[in-house]
Design a protein around this motif. Structure first.
Motif, PDB file in Angstrom:
ATOM      1  N   ILE A 215       0.816  -1.227   0.000  1.00 55.77           N
ATOM      2  CA  ILE A 215       0.000   0.000   0.000  1.00 55.77           C
ATOM      3  C   ILE A 215       0.847   1.273   0.000  1.00 55.77           C
ATOM      4  CG2 ILE A 215      -1.981  -1.108   1.106  1.00 55.77           C
ATOM      5  CD1 ILE A 215      -1.077   0.194   3.749  1.00 55.77           C
ATOM      6  N   LEU A 216       2.136   1.168   0.353  1.00 52.23           N
ATOM      7  CA  LEU A 216       2.973   2.364   0.380  1.00 52.23           C
ATOM      8  C   LEU A 216       3.348   2.783  -1.036  1.00 52.23           C
ATOM      9  CD1 LEU A 216       5.323   1.661   3.422  1.00 52.23           C
ATOM     10  CD2 LEU A 216       3.355   3.208   3.317  1.00 52.23           C
ATOM     11  N   LYS A 217       3.353   4.071  -1.257  1.00 55.07           N
ATOM     12  CA  LYS A 217       3.692   4.615  -2.577  1.00 55.07           C
ATOM     13  C   LYS A 217       4.373   5.963  -2.390  1.00 55.07           C
ATOM     14  CE  LYS A 217      -1.039   6.422  -2.975  1.00 55.07           C
ATOM     15  NZ  LYS A 217      -1.471   5.932  -1.643  1.00 55.07           N
ATOM     16  N   ASN A 218       4.844   6.543  -3.473  1.00 52.23           N
ATOM     17  CA  ASN A 218       5.454   7.868  -3.377  1.00 52.23           C
ATOM     18  C   ASN A 218       4.474   8.850  -2.736  1.00 52.23           C
ATOM     19  OD1 ASN A 218       8.050   7.494  -4.550  1.00 52.23           O
ATOM     20  ND2 ASN A 218       7.126   7.424  -6.578  1.00 52.23           N
TER      21      ASN A 218
ATOM     22  N   GLU B  24      15.105   7.428  26.221  1.00 52.90           N
ATOM     23  CA  GLU B  24      15.354   8.320  25.094  1.00 52.90           C
ATOM     24  C   GLU B  24      14.590   7.765  23.901  1.00 52.90           C
ATOM     25  OE1 GLU B  24      19.734  10.228  25.771  1.00 52.90           O
ATOM     26  OE2 GLU B  24      19.661   8.235  24.857  1.00 52.90           O
ATOM     27  N   ALA B  25      14.026   8.640  23.096  1.00 54.37           N
ATOM     28  CA  ALA B  25      13.256   8.196  21.939  1.00 54.37           C
ATOM     29  C   ALA B  25      13.258   9.260  20.858  1.00 54.37           C
ATOM     30  CB  ALA B  25      11.811   7.877  22.343  1.00 54.37           C
ATOM     31  N   VAL B  26      13.127   8.792  19.629  1.00 61.08           N
ATOM     32  CA  VAL B  26      12.999   9.680  18.473  1.00 61.08           C
ATOM     33  C   VAL B  26      11.835   9.199  17.627  1.00 61.08           C
ATOM     34  CG1 VAL B  26      14.055  10.398  16.286  1.00 61.08           C
ATOM     35  CG2 VAL B  26      15.430  10.352  18.367  1.00 61.08           C
ATOM     36  N   GLN B  27      10.995  10.116  17.202  1.00 59.67           N
ATOM     37  CA  GLN B  27       9.953   9.806  16.236  1.00 59.67           C
ATOM     38  C   GLN B  27      10.084  10.770  15.062  1.00 59.67           C
ATOM     39  OE1 GLN B  27       6.067   9.751  18.119  1.00 59.67           O
ATOM     40  NE2 GLN B  27       6.344   7.632  18.766  1.00 59.67           N
ATOM     41  N   ILE B  28      10.083  10.197  13.865  1.00 56.37           N
ATOM     42  CA  ILE B  28      10.210  11.011  12.655  1.00 56.37           C
ATOM     43  C   ILE B  28       9.035  10.713  11.726  1.00 56.37           C
ATOM     44  CG2 ILE B  28      11.584  11.481  10.594  1.00 56.37           C
ATOM     45  CD1 ILE B  28      14.070  10.859  12.225  1.00 56.37           C
ATOM     46  N   TYR B  29       8.247  11.745  11.443  1.00 54.49           N
ATOM     47  CA  TYR B  29       7.224  11.638  10.410  1.00 54.49           C
ATOM     48  C   TYR B  29       7.890  11.990   9.087  1.00 54.49           C
ATOM     49  CZ  TYR B  29       3.507  11.512  13.925  1.00 54.49           C
ATOM     50  OH  TYR B  29       2.689  11.156  14.963  1.00 54.49           O
ATOM     51  N   GLY B  30       7.495  11.297   8.032  1.00 53.41           N
ATOM     52  CA  GLY B  30       8.102  11.608   6.751  1.00 53.41           C
ATOM     53  C   GLY B  30       7.282  11.114   5.574  1.00 53.41           C
ATOM     54  N   LYS B  31       7.687  11.563   4.401  1.00 49.24           N
ATOM     55  CA  LYS B  31       7.046  11.158   3.152  1.00 49.24           C
ATOM     56  C   LYS B  31       7.912  10.110   2.453  1.00 49.24           C
ATOM     57  CE  LYS B  31       3.638  14.210   3.226  1.00 49.24           C
ATOM     58  NZ  LYS B  31       2.213  13.834   3.280  1.00 49.24           N
ATOM     59  N   VAL B  32       7.266   9.098   1.928  1.00 46.54           N
ATOM     60  CA  VAL B  32       7.961   8.001   1.249  1.00 46.54           C
ATOM     61  C   VAL B  32       8.378   8.408  -0.161  1.00 46.54           C
ATOM     62  CG1 VAL B  32       7.623   5.698   0.231  1.00 46.54           C
ATOM     63  CG2 VAL B  32       6.859   6.166   2.577  1.00 46.54           C
TER      64      VAL B  32
ATOM     65  N   PHE C 108      11.533  -4.287  -0.971  1.00 41.27           N
ATOM     66  CA  PHE C 108      10.819  -3.048  -1.242  1.00 41.27           C
ATOM     67  C   PHE C 108      11.573  -1.924  -0.529  1.00 41.27           C
ATOM     68  CE2 PHE C 108       7.464   0.065  -0.235  1.00 41.27           C
ATOM     69  CZ  PHE C 108       6.822   0.190  -1.455  1.00 41.27           C
ATOM     70  N   GLY C 109      12.357  -1.167  -1.294  1.00 41.07           N
ATOM     71  CA  GLY C 109      13.193  -0.129  -0.702  1.00 41.07           C
ATOM     72  C   GLY C 109      12.555   1.239  -0.759  1.00 41.07           C
ATOM     73  N   MET C 110      12.804   2.022   0.270  1.00 44.17           N
ATOM     74  CA  MET C 110      12.218   3.367   0.302  1.00 44.17           C
ATOM     75  C   MET C 110      13.109   4.348   1.054  1.00 44.17           C
ATOM     76  SD  MET C 110       9.169   2.576   3.033  1.00 44.17           S
ATOM     77  CE  MET C 110       9.252   0.777   2.816  1.00 44.17           C
ATOM     78  N   LYS C 111      13.017   5.594   0.645  1.00 47.42           N
ATOM     79  CA  LYS C 111      13.610   6.701   1.388  1.00 47.42           C
ATOM     80  C   LYS C 111      12.469   7.406   2.109  1.00 47.42           C
ATOM     81  CE  LYS C 111      15.372   8.315  -2.476  1.00 47.42           C
ATOM     82  NZ  LYS C 111      16.119   9.164  -3.445  1.00 47.42           N
ATOM     83  N   ILE C 112      12.753   7.883   3.312  1.00 47.67           N
ATOM     84  CA  ILE C 112      11.740   8.597   4.085  1.00 47.67           C
ATOM     85  C   ILE C 112      12.262  10.000   4.357  1.00 47.67           C
ATOM     86  CG2 ILE C 112      10.436   8.638   6.239  1.00 47.67           C
ATOM     87  CD1 ILE C 112      10.922   5.470   6.160  1.00 47.67           C
ATOM     88  N   ILE C 113      11.618  10.975   3.734  1.00 48.43           N
ATOM     89  CA  ILE C 113      12.037  12.368   3.828  1.00 48.43           C
ATOM     90  C   ILE C 113      11.326  13.010   5.027  1.00 48.43           C
ATOM     91  CG2 ILE C 113      12.332  14.516   2.568  1.00 48.43           C
ATOM     92  CD1 ILE C 113      13.571  11.950   1.225  1.00 48.43           C
TER      93      ILE C 113
END
Length: 203
Positions: free
Chosen positions: A66-69, A100-108, A153-158
């Protein structure tokens, strides 16, 4: 992620350390239904002004289908964490958890074939180099690597939003703070890590 002001950090170097040390993180998405996959993540810092996360999952994973650009995802990294007993205070209070924690929202952004190969090569090099007999991607043969890549299934998360939390008993008075450290130093590896990080706050 809800972060009380006392525990919120803007330290990007801290963020990078947490990601590097806890790279097996959760990839969360909510298209159609909430889905979460533990996956290996790499922070790409080739352009220091525009860093992003690289990761991959199996193409057979329903999340990959279901993930897409442009899809929005959340990357959740949990760093060192440990229980803090209320018995370590000099007064009655509640027990808690330091972490300690990090959360990153991003676009695929989906990876093309070359980007996926470079990602897998980078990931393999990072973890194989320290092995007694390292086996790199180039040693596996092109036919084998190409066959395996068909299932990835490779992706970059901006990044669009970054949240960094460092909850280290900053709300405790000095005597309780010292006593917490003393008790943590006799605990497991996570407890000792948190004790060390708390000591840094004293400097």
């Amino acid at each position: 992620m809800f972060i009380p002001k006392l525990y919120k950090s803007e330290d990007l170097n801290l963020m990078k350390d947490i990601i590097r040390e806890n790279a097996f993180a959760l990839l969360i998405s909510s298209e159609e239904k909430i889905r979460a996959t533990h996956s290996m993540m790499i922070l790409n810092e080739e352009d220091r002004e525009n860093i992003y996360i690289e990761t991959h999952v199996s193409k057979a994973n329903p999340q990959a289908k279901i993930l897409k650009n442009g899809s929005e995802v959340l990357c959740d990294f949990l760093g060192a964490h440990t229980y803090i007993s209320s018995s370590w205070y000099d007064h009655i209070n509640v027990s808690t958890w330091n972490y300690e924690a990090v959360q990153i929202y991003g676009k695929v952004e989906l990876m093309d074939h070359e980007e996926l190969y470079l990602h897998l090569d980078k990931l393999t090099t990072q973890y194989e180099t320290s092995q007694r007999c390292p086996l790199m991607l180039k040693d596996m043969g092109n036919a084998f690597v190409e066959r395996e890549m068909h299932g990835a299934f490779g992706m970059k998360i901006i990044p669009t939003e970054i949240f960094i939390q460092q909850k280290l008993s900053q709300n405790r008075k000095e005597n309780d703070f010292r006593n917490i450290i003393a008790n943590l130093e006799g605990g497991d590896e996570n407890a000792k890590q948190i004790a060390g990080k708390m000591k840094l706050l004293q400097k």
